[in-house]
Scaffold this motif. Sequence first.
Motif, short mmCIF file in Angstrom:
data_model
loop_
_atom_site.label_atom_id
_atom_site.label_comp_id
_atom_site.label_asym_id
_atom_site.label_seq_id
_atom_site.Cartn_x
_atom_site.Cartn_y
_atom_site.Cartn_z
N ALA A 186 -62.03 50.91 -7.02
CA ALA A 186 -62.13 49.27 -7.11
C ALA A 186 -63.40 49.12 -7.73
O ALA A 186 -63.58 48.17 -8.51
CB ALA A 186 -62.42 48.94 -5.55
N LEU A 187 -64.58 49.71 -7.52
CA LEU A 187 -65.78 49.37 -8.34
C LEU A 187 -65.82 49.63 -9.84
O LEU A 187 -66.43 48.97 -10.65
CB LEU A 187 -67.12 50.46 -7.62
N ARG A 188 -65.12 50.75 -10.08
CA ARG A 188 -64.82 51.08 -11.59
C ARG A 188 -64.08 50.01 -12.08
O ARG A 188 -64.31 49.47 -13.00
CB ARG A 188 -64.09 52.52 -11.92
N LEU A 189 -62.88 49.46 -11.61
CA LEU A 189 -62.33 48.29 -12.18
C LEU A 189 -63.00 47.22 -12.12
O LEU A 189 -62.94 46.25 -13.07
CB LEU A 189 -61.03 48.08 -11.13
N LEU A 190 -63.95 46.91 -11.36
CA LEU A 190 -64.73 45.68 -10.98
C LEU A 190 -65.71 45.70 -12.30
O LEU A 190 -66.23 44.66 -12.66
CB LEU A 190 -65.44 45.43 -9.78
N ARG A 191 -66.11 46.71 -12.62
CA ARG A 191 -67.30 46.74 -13.79
C ARG A 191 -66.74 46.32 -15.04
O ARG A 191 -67.26 46.04 -15.79
CB ARG A 191 -67.86 48.34 -13.60
N ARG A 192 -65.51 46.93 -15.20
CA ARG A 192 -64.58 46.64 -16.47
C ARG A 192 -63.96 45.48 -16.59
O ARG A 192 -63.64 44.85 -17.73
CB ARG A 192 -63.56 47.81 -16.75
N GLU A 193 -63.49 44.73 -15.62
CA GLU A 193 -62.59 43.68 -15.76
C GLU A 193 -62.90 42.42 -14.67
O GLU A 193 -63.82 42.65 -13.68
CB GLU A 193 -61.20 44.12 -15.53
N ARG A 244 -56.79 21.08 -18.13
CA ARG A 244 -57.50 21.61 -16.96
C ARG A 244 -58.70 22.46 -17.07
O ARG A 244 -58.92 23.20 -18.31
CB ARG A 244 -56.48 22.48 -16.14
N PRO A 245 -59.79 21.89 -16.61
CA PRO A 245 -61.19 22.79 -16.72
C PRO A 245 -61.07 24.47 -16.27
O PRO A 245 -60.10 24.73 -15.67
CB PRO A 245 -62.08 22.26 -15.77
N LEU A 246 -61.84 25.06 -17.26
CA LEU A 246 -61.80 26.66 -16.76
C LEU A 246 -62.73 26.91 -15.90
O LEU A 246 -63.83 26.37 -15.90
CB LEU A 246 -62.14 27.08 -18.25
N SER A 247 -62.38 28.19 -15.23
CA SER A 247 -63.34 28.73 -14.42
C SER A 247 -64.31 29.56 -14.95
O SER A 247 -64.18 29.91 -16.18
CB SER A 247 -62.78 29.32 -13.35
N THR A 248 -65.33 30.03 -14.45
CA THR A 248 -66.26 31.18 -15.25
C THR A 248 -65.56 32.35 -15.29
O THR A 248 -65.74 33.03 -16.32
CB THR A 248 -67.75 31.34 -14.39
N GLY A 249 -64.82 32.57 -14.54
CA GLY A 249 -63.96 34.02 -14.40
C GLY A 249 -62.98 33.81 -15.82
O GLY A 249 -62.77 34.63 -16.56
N GLU A 250 -62.35 32.57 -16.07
CA GLU A 250 -61.57 32.40 -16.91
C GLU A 250 -62.15 32.65 -18.39
O GLU A 250 -61.72 33.18 -19.14
CB GLU A 250 -60.89 31.09 -16.90
N VAL A 285 -71.11 36.58 -14.65
CA VAL A 285 -72.67 36.36 -14.53
C VAL A 285 -72.88 35.69 -15.86
O VAL A 285 -73.98 35.01 -16.04
CB VAL A 285 -73.03 37.51 -13.86
N ALA A 286 -72.47 36.41 -17.03
CA ALA A 286 -73.01 36.06 -18.24
C ALA A 286 -72.51 34.59 -18.62
O ALA A 286 -73.34 33.85 -19.11
CB ALA A 286 -72.22 36.95 -19.38
N ILE A 344 -69.21 42.68 -5.60
CA ILE A 344 -68.49 41.77 -6.23
C ILE A 344 -69.28 40.45 -6.23
O ILE A 344 -69.39 39.79 -7.17
CB ILE A 344 -67.33 41.52 -5.39
N LYS A 345 -69.99 40.16 -5.06
CA LYS A 345 -70.62 38.76 -4.96
C LYS A 345 -71.91 38.96 -5.72
O LYS A 345 -72.53 37.88 -6.25
CB LYS A 345 -71.12 38.39 -3.45
N ARG A 346 -72.59 40.12 -6.10
CA ARG A 346 -73.74 40.18 -7.08
C ARG A 346 -73.32 39.93 -8.37
O ARG A 346 -73.94 39.26 -9.13
CB ARG A 346 -74.39 41.67 -6.87
N ARG A 347 -72.06 40.51 -8.47
CA ARG A 347 -71.42 40.42 -10.10
C ARG A 347 -71.05 38.95 -10.23
O ARG A 347 -71.23 38.23 -11.46
CB ARG A 347 -70.48 41.55 -10.50
#
Length: 192
Positions: A103-110, A5-11, A21-22, A133-136
């Motif tokens: 939420a923002l702290r978690l989203l910066r790390r994970e 199965r193909p991978l997503s950018t998040g995976e 984003v990287a 979220i959408k920027r990142r």
Amino acid sequence: MPDERPLSTGEVGRLLHVTPVAVLRWIRAGKLKAYRVPGGRHRIPRSEFRKFLAENQIPIEFDTPLPKRVLVVDDEATVCEAFEAALQARGYDVSVAKDGREALRLLRRETFDLIFLDVLLPAVGGASILKAIKRRDPEAVVVIITGYPYHDETLDALDSGPAMLLPKPVKLTDIEAVLKIVFKEPTGSRRS
């Protein structure tokens, strides 16, 4: 038989401990081959990811499926507990944030495969969080949960990009429907 199965950018980001984003930058620079699916999201064939790992001498194993990661953001403890119990019972890795700053702290790390986001939060509102979220991660899957679908904050959040909306009170069948849409999971199934 290995999972092809193909991978997503998040995976890919989660496997390599980088942001989606990287991963998108590597795709755009031609370092990692991917294709787009309807809706504009990128998918990376596992064979291409294996080549990328070999070319960059990155020694990781990735053929074991990772549990899907879900973030629940809500200032009501009972809502967080209900979501957490329902999702963990289905095998999801769940994180909870009780306000916008957390939420923002978690989203910066994970990175997360799915985010349930209340919009009326103390400190930082849901619309601001959704924009961050959408920027990142422009491909992030966000489900707005609110008891006030016509509130200015809700409408502002919906203007920030694609998102689903679930009205409160959220029922277990609503969560199951979202899981079925997002993860192609059969209704009522449990993940192993």
